[in-house]
Design a protein around this motif. Structure first.
Motif, PDB file in Angstrom:
ATOM      1  N   GLN A 103       1.395   7.133  -6.507  1.00  0.00           N
ATOM      2  CA  GLN A 103       0.029   7.547  -6.842  1.00  0.00           C
ATOM      3  C   GLN A 103      -0.006   8.579  -7.967  1.00  0.00           C
ATOM      4  O   GLN A 103      -0.693   8.410  -8.967  1.00  0.00           O
ATOM      5  N   GLU A 104       0.805   9.612  -7.762  1.00  0.00           N
ATOM      6  CA  GLU A 104       0.793  10.730  -8.709  1.00  0.00           C
ATOM      7  C   GLU A 104       1.227  10.273 -10.100  1.00  0.00           C
ATOM      8  O   GLU A 104       0.578  10.549 -11.103  1.00  0.00           O
ATOM      9  N   GLU A 114       0.831  -1.216   0.000  1.00  0.00           N
ATOM     10  CA  GLU A 114       0.000   0.000   0.000  1.00  0.00           C
ATOM     11  C   GLU A 114       0.861   1.260   0.000  1.00  0.00           C
ATOM     12  O   GLU A 114       0.590   2.208  -0.736  1.00  0.00           O
ATOM     13  N   GLU A 167       1.117   4.007  -2.886  1.00  0.00           N
ATOM     14  CA  GLU A 167       0.842   5.380  -2.467  1.00  0.00           C
ATOM     15  C   GLU A 167       1.929   6.323  -3.000  1.00  0.00           C
ATOM     16  O   GLU A 167       1.663   7.396  -3.533  1.00  0.00           O
TER      17      GLU A 167
END
Lengths: 138, 761
Positions: free
Chosen positions: B630-631, B623, B627
């Protein structure tokens, strides 16, 4: 040393690198001081604590101890350490020794400049210190 | 004498004896002077009734003795001389009377005999008359039958001739000068001489010269002695001589008959060549049987089923520990109870043969009273009588052989074979046996090495089909050495050709051996492909580590000049307006950035610290890694789909390194999907491992490339974008964690990396 301008001490054993850094920071309007090894830099800081120290650590009288020593004589001066292809461990040690920021060479000048600018601004807010550099060590 | 008369005589004799005894007693009791002894006249008269004249004299003698005794023992009342005189006078009268009475009786009986003789003579005369009449009648009848007898004689003569000619034995008749008079067909065949030639010749013609004198002598002796028939065999070997000069053994019986003063000899001969041969043959067979029994240490026996008696020879008696002439039960007494039933079943009188050959062989154990156990082989043949439902075994003839020693050897061999068979079966080495350039045996491991399912795929083939072409020369050399007497040749590394055509690295040890079928070669193969792979990987790892060390040492030396180049380029870029110069400076910056990436990867390898493993929830690492990207994922229009099993156990791993693995894999996926796509990250338990999958929907990797994706410095990325070290680092980390990583790809559908990591303790 020019009165009113923040003093920045640039320490690197490589003259070209020093020259580049000075060129880059000159435009920011800092009073620049240079040193070629750890001992010279230590002497300079002893004579007058600058507003910021930008230093390599791999040279004579350098290393993590050198940062410890600098921090001892200039407890509140921001110290920005750059080192060629430094890894996490070096970074941790350096930061633990009292360095304010850490960059791994090659570093983009823009990033470095903004970091320096930021740190000097913060340093000014917390109370300016006058750097009394009497000489520029080669 | 008729029975009632006999009874009367006996009674008379008894009465006479009783009277005589009574008188004797009376005489003893009365005084000497009494003339009571005169009473002996009464029984004397009675004896005259006896048919035998002798009886009267006998009694007179007895009475004389009794009178004398009576006189001697009676009490004396008179002068003894007086008494003696009385008695002597009396006895003389008695003897005289006796003589007269007997004479009279004899005269009377002679008269009766004369009358009877006269009557007999009368009867004889009458019989003679009747006989003469009968004789006359017979003579008349005989004259009538004369022609009938002549016919019978002719027929008899013809019958005899027929018998003589058709007899199986040669019949030769000769006269006393040895001239042949009769020579039957069997004699013609036997001596290869026609009767016409033989008749009139001397018998000598059919005897070998050396026997002629002895024969003549014998025949003459035979003629003189009146023995009617005698075997000539008693002469010794009787040898005949055929017309073609061949000598042959014969059995002869000779008889003679004297007709009108001339002696004729008839000899019956039987050619016993065949019989002697058969006998010799039989003797040979018997001798061989005996030798076979002896050599095979066989005990022979014969079972008479009807009488339930077994006759055993000495060896059989010793083997069965019983005497001969015992019942089957006694013979089988020592047979182990476990084997007894089967043996009895075979020997049973009700046993019926399903096949005409009623032989059987059975193995059984003998458990002797002293506890010794020995193995026997019983071979027997049953003989039957009767047919259909009445078919019964009457006799069983068999042998018993002690095979304990053989059994023991067999057992040892079997054990040894079993040991070696197991050894070969469980051997981690592939084992081939080759003879005459053909594989004659391959164990399971060898089949596995060659990727074969059935032994036939390997056995029977030439070794040259099974090994890579490059190995052939060395193989020939090795075979030459081994077959030339060398026992073992040094171990070598070669390549075999698997059934799927792929080569495989093996280590080959060979040894030569020789058995009854000739020289052969034992070849042991060990799969060293894994070792080779490890060696290769180690070499690569070492190379990388070395490179890392070099890079680490050079980092400072390179880092600063690179920074100067980068910095100067950027410094100048801010100051020039000429676009061409600017692009040039941008290129410098980009190239420095590229070198920086390479250096950082190299340093990552060099600086890899030993992982600090602990129980780690992979879910959190995944995760956080996602994360972090993410961008960038959003920018590349990559959708992330996570299927993380809630109950998935923790893994034993280093968090930083896992993070690095995920970052590398995610980066890889993003690069594989420049036009967006789906990134699927899955985590699930698989037995004792945790399975982590990272799949993209990118362009996929061609099969020839996928095998190399983990190789260092292998990249398919556009020049300047990949370092070729990302997946190498990932694989290194996973393997350090005792896990595994594999890549599967379908062109046009994407790539899936599957990682297996050990469950955390």
């Amino acid at each position: 040393m020019i009165e009113g301008k923040p003093a920045v001490l640039v320490v690197d054993d490589d003259g070209e690198m020093r020259s580049l850094l000075c060129d880059s920071l000159w435009r920011e309007g800092y009073a620049l001081h240079e040193a070629g090894d750890g001992e010279a830099a230590f002497q300079l800081v002893l004579s007058a604590v600058p507003n910021l120290i930008l230093t390599e650590i791999r040279f004579d009288a350098g290393g993590v101890d050198y940062i410890n020593r600098l921090r001892a004589i200039a407890p509140s001066c921001p110290i920005v350490v750059m080192t060629a292809f430094g890894d996490e461990q070096v970074r941790m040690k350096v930061l633990r020794a009292g360095a304010t920021a850490y960059f791994s060479k090659p570093v983009h000048l823009a990033e470095l400049r903004s970091c320096v600018r930021q740190l000097i601004r913060e340093e000014n807010r917390s109370g300016p210190q006058h750097v009394a550099a009497t000489e520029v060590a080669r | 004498m008729n029975p009632p008369a006999e009874t009367a005589t006996r009674l008379g004799a008894g009465l006479v004896a009783l009277l005589a005894l009574s008188i004797f007693v009376f005489d003893l009791l009365t005084p000497l002077g009494w003339a009571d002894w005169l009473l002996y006249f009464i029984p004397l008269v009675l004896t005259l009734q006896s048919p035998r004249d002798r009886d009267a004299y006998n009694f007179a003698a007895v009475a004389t003795v009794l009178t004398a005794l009576g006189g001697y023992f009676s009490p004396g009342d008179v002068h003894p001389a007086m008494a003696v005189m009385n008695r002597v006078l009396g006895l003389a009268v008695m003897w005289g009377l006796t003589w007269m009475m007997v004479r009279q009786k004899q005269s009377r009986s002679q008269l009766v005999g004369a009358r009877a003789a006269q009557a007999q003579a009368e009867a004889g005369r009458e019989a003679a008359v009747a006989a003469r009449e009968l004789a006359e009648a017979s003579a008349t009848g005989a004259m009538h039958r004369e022609s009938q007898v002549a016919r019978d004689l002719l027929l008899s003569s013809l019958r005899l001739d027929g018998i003589v000619q058709s007899a199986m034995d040669a019949i030769i008749t000769s006269d006393d000068r040895m001239q042949i008079l009769l020579f039957n067909e069997a004699a013609e065949r036997m001596f290869h001489c026609t009767a016409r030639d033989a008749i009139g010749c001397s018998m000598d013609r059919f005897l070998p010269a050396r026997f002629r004198e002895a024969h003549r002598h014998h025949v003459e002796k035979f003629g003189r002695s009146h023995v009617t028939s005698r075997k000539m065999g008693q002469l010794g070997t009787v040898v005949g001589l055929r017309g073609n000069g061949e000598e042959f053994p014969v059995e002869a019986a000779i008889s003679h008959i004297v007709v009108e003063g001339t002696t004729f000899y008839t000899v019956i001969l039987r050619d016993i060549t065949e019989r002697l041969r058969a006998e010799a043959h039989l003797r040979g067979i018997e001798e061989r049987s005996r030798l076979a029994l002896e050599a095979g240490q066989l005990g022979a026996w014969e079972y008479d089923v009807t009488a339930d008696v077994v006759q055993l020879d000495a060896r059989a008696q010793a083997l069965h520990r019983c005497a001969t002439g015992v019942s089957l039960g006694a013979m089988m007494a020592s047979v182990d109870p476990g084997d007894l039933h089967a043996l009895q079943e075979l020997m049973s009188p009700t046993h019926r043969p399903d096949t005409p050959d009623a032989r059987f062989t059975s193995e059984c154990r003998m458990r002797y009273p002293d506890g010794e156990v020995r193995w026997m082989v019983v071979r027997a043949q049953a003989f039957f009588e009767g047919t259909g439902a009445g078919l019964r075994v009457t006799r069983v003839v068999g042998t018993t052989q002690d095979v304990t020693a053989r059994k023991r050897v067999e057992h040892l061999i079997r054990q040894s074979e079993e040991r070696y068979r197991r050894l070969v079966a469980v051997s981690p080495y592939g084992i081939l046996v080759m003879r005459a350039e053909r594989v004659i045996f391959a164990n399971d491991q060898a089949l596995k090495l060659f990727g074969a399912v059935k032994a036939e795929e390997i056995v029977g083939r030439s070794p040259f089909d099974l090994f890579h072409q490059d190995s052939h020369a060395a193989m020939r050399e090795r075979a030459g050495e081994l077959l030339g007497g060398s026992q073992v040749v040094p171990m070598v590394e070669e390549q075999i050709l698997r059934r799927d055509g792929l080569p495989m690295d093996v280590e080959v040890s060979s040894a030569g051996f020789s058995d009854e079928e000739g020289p052969a070669m034992l070849v042991m193969l060990r799969d060293i492909s894994e070792r080779k792979r490890l060696q290769d990987r180690l070499r690569k790892t070492e190379r990388i580590a070395e490179l890392g060390t070099v890079a680490s040492g050079m980092a400072h030396e390179i880092g600063t000049p690179m920074n100067v180049i980068l910095g100067r380029a950027e410094y100048l870029m801010d100051r020039v307006t000429d676009e061409t110069v600017k692009r040039g400076l941008q290129t410098i910056v980009a190239q420095v950035e590229r070198i920086t990436r390479v250096m950082n990867q190299l340093l990552a390898v060099a600086r890899r610290k030993p992982p600090e493993r602990g129980s780690l929830a992979l879910r959190e690492v995944i995760e956080s890694s996602v994360e972090m990207f993410q961008e960038r994922l959003a920018k590349n229009r990559v959708q992330v789909e996570m299927q993380l099993e809630e109950a998935c156990p923790k893994v034993q791993a280093d968090a930083d390194q896992m993070n690095q693995v995920l970052i590398n894999l995610i980066m890889n996926a993003v690069h594989a999907m420049p036009d967006g796509g789906q990134l699927r990250i899955g985590m699930a338990q698989a037995d004792s491992m945790v399975k982590l999958t990272v799949a993209d929907t990118g362009s996929g990797i061609p099969p020839e490339v996928i095998a190399r994706v983990f190789d260092p410095f292998f990249t398919t990325k556009e020049f300047g974008k990949g370092t070729g070290l990302g997946l190498t680092v990932v694989k290194g980390i996973i393997e350090e964690h005792h896990g595994s990583i594999s890549a599967e790809s379908l062109e046009g559908q994407g790539t899936t990396f599957t990682i297996l990591l050990p469950k955390g303790g």
